[in-house]
Design a protein around this motif. Structure first.
Motif, PDB file in Angstrom:
ATOM      1  N   GLY A  29       0.831  -1.191   0.000  1.00  0.00           N
ATOM      2  CA  GLY A  29       0.000   0.000   0.000  1.00  0.00           C
ATOM      3  C   GLY A  29       0.867   1.243   0.000  1.00  0.00           C
ATOM      4  N   THR A 174      -1.172   5.716  -6.319  1.00  0.00           N
ATOM      5  CA  THR A 174      -2.374   5.074  -5.786  1.00  0.00           C
ATOM      6  C   THR A 174      -2.606   3.730  -6.453  1.00  0.00           C
ATOM      7  OG1 THR A 174      -3.395   7.206  -5.281  1.00  0.00           O
ATOM      8  CG2 THR A 174      -4.860   5.315  -5.452  1.00  0.00           C
ATOM      9  N   GLY A 177      -0.131   1.154  -5.155  1.00  0.00           N
ATOM     10  CA  GLY A 177      -0.504   0.688  -3.825  1.00  0.00           C
ATOM     11  C   GLY A 177      -1.666  -0.280  -3.868  1.00  0.00           C
ATOM     12  N   GLU A 178      -2.669   0.027  -4.697  1.00  0.00           N
ATOM     13  CA  GLU A 178      -3.834  -0.851  -4.829  1.00  0.00           C
ATOM     14  C   GLU A 178      -3.464  -2.189  -5.450  1.00  0.00           C
ATOM     15  OE1 GLU A 178      -6.454   1.605  -7.078  1.00  0.00           O
ATOM     16  OE2 GLU A 178      -7.264   2.649  -5.302  1.00  0.00           O
ATOM     17  N   THR A 182       4.558  -2.078  -2.284  1.00  0.00           N
ATOM     18  CA  THR A 182       4.898  -1.308  -1.096  1.00  0.00           C
ATOM     19  C   THR A 182       5.480   0.020  -1.550  1.00  0.00           C
ATOM     20  OG1 THR A 182       5.310  -3.299   0.218  1.00  0.00           O
ATOM     21  CG2 THR A 182       6.325  -1.254   0.978  1.00  0.00           C
TER      22      THR A 182
END
Length: 307
Positions: A29, A174, A177-178, A182
């Motif tokens: 994430g 974003t 992360g999704e 990391t």
């Protein structure tokens, strides 16, 4: 699941302590590393990426040491804050050089994919010396992404980036992360972190000040006692009236330059802002100036450390 772990990590230079006994775990994430300038964020990222040895403690990636372990670079990408040194290269040449250093099977294809990912294809064959600050930032990012790392570390990635490029970069981080990567990025600006990172690690003066959900930490910052300087037509009468207000924690009168200054510390900034005009009007006092005196990030983070 990829975890980057700092275990009681310190780093000092002679008598100067840059990072002091920091422990944190960075997992999949997007995580924001938040702190004022000079807090030790860049030093922490250098330690996490294996470019700097801990003076004490250990940094590991899934249990393997990061320092003096070149194998971790196949899994880790770094976007440093400092400018690209090889500005005579084109963007494509910089990214392809990174692909070749990683010994990728098809450097050309990997380079093209990375340039597309950061929206730099149109300018890829121009010299980096002709790039804007934001374009140079994207070239560094493409170079870090070319081998598709599981872990991406970015040091102040939004510095100098225009609003459109900023939005593109936020969307990219974003998505990463999704997808389970990391991602950690450092910033000294609360709003940058708020847009994309739910988990936050806060550092102040080389120390780990707070860790957790951004919303909870933001509320703690917002709810801290706030100090104001007030100038009015009758500071003494206003001070007496304010002392009876439940949201006021402290009142003081000073005359540093001859003119009286009223200093007020409040626990509820919103309630105080609503109550002050009515209170002054009921006492027949004119408020001439209301100035917050501790709105800097340094004061916010210092409060976190002391909480």
């Amino acid at each position: 699941m990829t975890d980057l772990v700092l275990d009681d990590v310190s780093r000092w230079y002679g008598n100067v302590v840059a990072v002091n006994d920091v422990s944190m775990t960075i997992g999949p994430g997007v995580t924001g590393l938040l702190g004022p300038n000079g807090a030790g964020k860049s030093t922490l990222i250098a330690l996490m990426s294996g470019f700097l040895a801990p003076s004490a403690g250990a940094v590991t990636l899934d249990g393997q040491p990061v320092w003096r372990n070149p194998s971790v670079y196949s899994r880790l990408g770094l976007v440093p804050e400092r400018e690209v040194s090889f500005s005579y290269l084109t963007g494509r040449q910089l990214v392809q050089a990174s692909a070749e250093l990683h010994r990728l099977r098809d450097p050309r294809t990997a380079t093209r994919r990375a340039l597309e990912e950061v929206d730099l294809v149109d300018a890829a064959d121009r010299a980096i010396s002709t790039y804007s600050k934001g374009m140079r930032q994207r070239a560094k990012l493409a170079s870090a992404l070319v081998h598709e790392p599981e872990v991406l570390l970015l040091d102040e990635p939004f510095n100098g980036v225009d609003p459109r490029q900023r939005m593109h970069l936020m969307e990219l981080l974003t998505r990463m992360g999704e997808a389970g990567r990391t991602v950690l990025f450092s910033s000294h600006i609360l709003e940058e972190v708020e847009h994309i990172a739910r988990h936050v690690e806060v550092v102040v003066s080389g120390r780990h000040a707070a860790s957790g959900d951004f919303g909870a930490i933001r509320r703690l910052m917002t709810d801290r006692p706030t100090r104001y300087t007030v100038r009015s037509s009758d500071d003494r009468r206003l001070a007496a009236a304010l002392m009876a207000h439940p949201g006021v924690r402290g009142v003081g009168l000073e005359a540093p330059t001859g003119a009286t200054e009223l200093h007020v510390e409040v626990t509820d900034m919103g309630a105080f802002a609503r109550a002050l005009p009515a209170l002054a009007r009921s006492e027949g006092i004119t408020v001439r100036e209301l100035t917050p005196t501790d709105e800097s990030l340094e004061s916010v983070f210092t409060y976190l450390v002391q909480s």
